[in-house]
Design a protein around this motif. Structure first.
Motif, mmCIF file in Angstrom:
data_model
loop_
_atom_site.group_PDB
_atom_site.id
_atom_site.type_symbol
_atom_site.label_atom_id
_atom_site.label_comp_id
_atom_site.label_asym_id
_atom_site.label_seq_id
_atom_site.Cartn_x
_atom_site.Cartn_y
_atom_site.Cartn_z
ATOM 1 N N PRO A 59 0.811 -1.225 0.000
ATOM 2 C CA PRO A 59 0.000 0.000 0.000
ATOM 3 C C PRO A 59 0.841 1.272 0.000
ATOM 4 C CG PRO A 59 -0.160 -1.136 2.129
ATOM 5 C CD PRO A 59 0.548 -2.058 1.196
ATOM 6 N N TYR A 60 2.005 1.233 0.666
ATOM 7 C CA TYR A 60 2.894 2.398 0.664
ATOM 8 C C TYR A 60 3.399 2.689 -0.745
ATOM 9 C CZ TYR A 60 3.239 2.915 5.739
ATOM 10 O OH TYR A 60 2.969 3.168 7.061
ATOM 11 N N PHE A 61 3.804 1.629 -1.447
ATOM 12 C CA PHE A 61 4.320 1.800 -2.811
ATOM 13 C C PHE A 61 3.237 2.409 -3.705
ATOM 14 C CE2 PHE A 61 4.687 0.287 -7.167
ATOM 15 C CZ PHE A 61 5.974 0.689 -7.496
ATOM 16 N N ASN A 62 2.030 1.859 -3.631
ATOM 17 C CA ASN A 62 0.944 2.363 -4.490
ATOM 18 C C ASN A 62 0.666 3.837 -4.218
ATOM 19 O OD1 ASN A 62 0.557 -0.053 -5.846
ATOM 20 N ND2 ASN A 62 -0.913 -0.831 -4.347
ATOM 21 N N ARG A 63 0.648 4.204 -2.934
ATOM 22 C CA ARG A 63 0.367 5.608 -2.596
ATOM 23 C C ARG A 63 1.521 6.513 -3.038
ATOM 24 N NH1 ARG A 63 -0.498 7.687 3.574
ATOM 25 N NH2 ARG A 63 1.674 7.055 3.692
#
Length: 367
Positions: A59-63
């Motif tokens: 989720p961090y990468f996507n954001r």
């Protein structure tokens, strides 16, 4: 093609490559940074994956890519926003170095991530592993990308008995990868080694019966897979006792403090915190005095609402958490601010302070 090792053990490289890459192409996890081979995305993912689990990173990468889709976007972003995007991942120097390096790529390389070992290794925060990962995965260059996962896998397959905790061992494993890496598909080969370490050749209880390269594995044949890799224990962590307070003014705004520009959790925000050096300082009166002496804050303390433990790689924080109100005016500055609940969302806080804030809000809601 056969590789001969010092202890006369052999591995059929072509068969090993084929078995490993075929398995990877059939079984690889669907991860967002694998959707294309954009060097910037590979770079971001590799920096995030240092010391952090894949499931946490997704989720961090996507954001992060949503907020900063290109090198230019990250190069031009405010540091506060970049830290906010990283909030909770820890090891914040990683993202500071990433932004510095990205700015250099924009200025020196016209926004193109360099594709030579010399140039890419000169960028801030890009060590041998990250350089090898970007060069092999994004550019298809047969460079080794050796991390703990890869050292574990190869120590078992090739029966390498070097202590992987020693920095000098990396060179031995890098040479081993250079000897066996696929020149036709170095991207899939290096990712497959990493994937094997993550899914099959795990630190404890490796799933040898499911392993696609079991017939090439010397540790399995000798029954010593549980004994490898050899890794000496780390130095013991240091315990630090702290007291911290979620402090409000008469308008219900919360006092926050910016940490120094260097050192642990640099430039992130926290609630007022003091270190307790003596057993006596467990006493509330002593803690009130300590806040006065250390931070020049006169606080009317409420009750202690909990204790938080947070483990870093080299130390453990034990934080006594209080609530309180400010008894006299605190002038705002670059380091000290009173913020509303809504404004708090703009500031990046380390995980222990996020936990603290949640504790204080839960406490408030139950009063």
């Amino acid at each position: 093609m056969i590789i001969e090792q010092e202890n006369s053990e052999k591995i059929n490289i072509n068969a090993f490559q084929n078995d490993l890459i075929s398995w990877f192409k059939a079984e690889q996890r669907d991860l967002p940074w694998r959707k294309d081979q954009d060097p910037y995305k590979v770079w971001v993912s590799e920096i995030m994956l240092q010391q952090t689990r894949v499931d946490t990173v997704i989720p961090y990468f996507n954001r992060f890519i949503e907020w900063f889709p290109t090198i230019e976007d990250l190069a031009e972003a405010e540091e506060e926003k970049v830290l906010k995007a990283w909030e909770g991942l820890g090891y914040y120097s990683r993202v500071r170095n990433l932004q510095s390096a990205v700015r250099e790529v924009k200025e020196k390389y016209n926004g193109e991530v360099p594709n030579t070992p010399e140039d890419i290794s000169s960028l801030k925060g890009v060590g041998p592993y990250t350089a090898g990962a970007i060069l092999s995965i994004a550019y298809g260059i047969p460079e080794p990308a050796v991390d703990g996962n890869v050292m574990r896998v190869l120590s078992r397959i090739l029966l390498i008995r070097e202590d992987i905790a020693k920095a000098s061992s990396r060179k031995i494993f890098e040479k081993a990868v250079r000897d066996i890496i696929s020149h036709e598909d170095p991207s899939a080969f290096n990712q497959a080694l990493m994937e094997l370490g993550a899914l099959i050749c795990t630190p404890t209880s490796p799933s040898c019966l499911l392993c696609p390269v079991r017939e090439h594995c010397h540790a399995f044949h000798e029954g010593v897979q549980q004994e490898l890799p050899i890794k000496t224990k780390k130095v013991k962590t240091r315990d630090v006792q702290l007291a911290a307070a979620v402090v409000e003014d008469e308008d219900g705004k919360i006092l926050i403090h910016k940490r120094p520009a260097s050192g642990l959790l640099a430039n992130l925000w926290e609630f007022p915190t003091v270190e307790l050096h003596h057993p006596l300082q467990n006493d509330r009166k002593q803690i009130v005095e300590l806040f006065k002496q250390s931070l020049d804050l006169d606080i009317q303390f409420g009750q202690i609402i909990g204790q938080i433990e947070h483990v870093f790689s080299h130390l453990v924080w034990n934080i006594k958490v209080y609530t309180g109100t400010v008894k006299h005016f605190v002038p705002e500055s670059e380091e000290w601010k009173f913020v509303s609940l809504e404004e708090m969302k703009e500031y990046a806080f380390p995980v222990p302070y996020q936990k603290m804030f949640k504790l204080s809000q839960d406490h408030k809601n139950h009063e």
